[in-house]
Design a protein around this motif. Structure first.
Motif, PDB file in Angstrom:
ATOM      1  N   CYS A  34       0.831  -1.203   0.000  1.00 50.90           N
ATOM      2  CA  CYS A  34       0.000   0.000   0.000  1.00 50.90           C
ATOM      3  C   CYS A  34       0.868   1.256   0.000  1.00 50.90           C
ATOM      4  N   LEU A  56     -10.309   6.282  10.410  1.00 51.88           N
ATOM      5  CA  LEU A  56      -9.386   5.363   9.762  1.00 51.88           C
ATOM      6  C   LEU A  56     -10.035   3.988   9.671  1.00 51.88           C
ATOM      7  N   SER A  57      -9.727   3.260   8.614  1.00 51.03           N
ATOM      8  CA  SER A  57     -10.156   1.868   8.552  1.00 51.03           C
ATOM      9  C   SER A  57      -9.239   1.032   9.444  1.00 51.03           C
ATOM     10  N   GLN A  59      -7.671  -1.548   8.521  1.00 51.31           N
ATOM     11  CA  GLN A  59      -6.478  -1.859   7.742  1.00 51.31           C
ATOM     12  C   GLN A  59      -5.484  -0.703   7.783  1.00 51.31           C
ATOM     13  N   GLN A  60      -5.978   0.513   7.667  1.00 55.48           N
ATOM     14  CA  GLN A  60      -5.090   1.675   7.715  1.00 55.48           C
ATOM     15  C   GLN A  60      -4.392   1.772   9.067  1.00 55.48           C
ATOM     16  N   ASP A  63      -1.765  -1.007   9.274  1.00 55.00           N
ATOM     17  CA  ASP A  63      -0.582  -0.683   8.469  1.00 55.00           C
ATOM     18  C   ASP A  63       0.261   0.391   9.153  1.00 55.00           C
ATOM     19  N   LEU A  64      -0.403   1.407   9.701  1.00 56.93           N
ATOM     20  CA  LEU A  64       0.316   2.513  10.328  1.00 56.93           C
ATOM     21  C   LEU A  64       1.085   2.049  11.556  1.00 56.93           C
ATOM     22  N   CYS A 172       2.408   8.061   7.269  1.00 57.22           N
ATOM     23  CA  CYS A 172       1.185   8.832   6.999  1.00 57.22           C
ATOM     24  C   CYS A 172       1.271   9.524   5.642  1.00 57.22           C
ATOM     25  N   MET A 175       0.691   7.011   2.957  1.00 57.66           N
ATOM     26  CA  MET A 175      -0.618   6.362   2.963  1.00 57.66           C
ATOM     27  C   MET A 175      -1.767   7.341   2.734  1.00 57.66           C
ATOM     28  N   LEU A 177      -2.522   9.824   4.786  1.00 57.77           N
ATOM     29  CA  LEU A 177      -3.046  10.246   6.074  1.00 57.77           C
ATOM     30  C   LEU A 177      -2.373  11.545   6.511  1.00 57.77           C
TER      31      LEU A 177
END
Length: 212
Positions: A34, A56-57, A59-60, A63-64, A172, A175, A177
């Motif tokens: 991603c 945020l999801s 998944q996000q 990942d973060l 971030c 992604m 963010l």
């Protein structure tokens, strides 16, 4: 994709006023494909102080947190963020509207701490920071270092937290963010509400969301 709040609501049916009412949340495996390439992430990195009303999801968030200080070499238990003498002293506390959690990097899950919304304590009067859906608090546990709580180890802890902070900033940016590294927070209140030991020192925090 289910957003983070929906995932938390699915994980626990009732949110009360204590950690006993919360349940641990299993995070997703990191999606290592991603986001942008690293140089584009550096080009896009900026500090944000205005956040949209968007969650945020799961998944996000997964990942973060993995990018921030997750386990990237499971066979050795090594992390995405280096630390002095591999102390792995930096813990990440995840504060949301529904409660606060400790990120367990080895188990890749969120461990419940309190059902209280601590984002205002993290913001400490800077209202923009309380608007972001997630606030990450970076805490160094000096008991993991040789010699414990010494001035040198406090400096080391601050440096290790700074490395994790940079990981968050670049992740971030890559992604899509928004975030800003902050030193301001009500450390005494957070130490009490997050149930920190005397050797656990909050150094930095990151509101995280989407730019408004």
């Amino acid at each position: 994709m289910k957003n983070f709040v929906f995932a938390m609501m699915a994980a626990c049916s009732i949110f009360g006023a204590s950690a006993q009412d919360l349940h641990g949340i299993s995070l997703n495996a990191p999606s290592k494909q991603c986001g942008t390439d690293v140089m584009t992430a550096f080009a896009n990195r900026q500090s944000c102080r205005s956040y949209a009303d968007k969650e945020l999801s799961l998944q996000q968030l997964s990942d973060l947190l993995w990018a921030a200080n997750g386990v990237n070499r499971p066979e050795k238990g090594m992390r995405t963020a280096p630390s002095a003498l591999n102390y792995q002293d930096v813990d990440i506390y995840v504060c949301t509207a529904k409660g606060a959690y400790l990120y367990d990097a080895k188990a890749n899950k969120l461990v419940p701490v309190t059902a209280e919304d601590l984002r205002k304590d993290v913001a400490k009067g800077q209202d923009f920071a309380a608007v972001a859906p997630v606030s990450l608090v970076l805490v160094s546990d000096l008991s993991k270092m040789r010699g414990g709580d010494t001035p040198q180890n406090r400096l080391t802890g601050a440096l290790d937290a700074g490395i994790v902070s940079q990981n968050i900033s670049i992740a971030c940016a890559g992604m899509g963010l928004a975030t800003v590294p902050r030193g301001t927070m009500d450390k005494e209140v957070l130490a009490q509400k997050l149930k920190l030991k005397a050797t656990q020192v909050p150094f930095l925090n990151h509101p995280v969301g989407f730019a408004k």
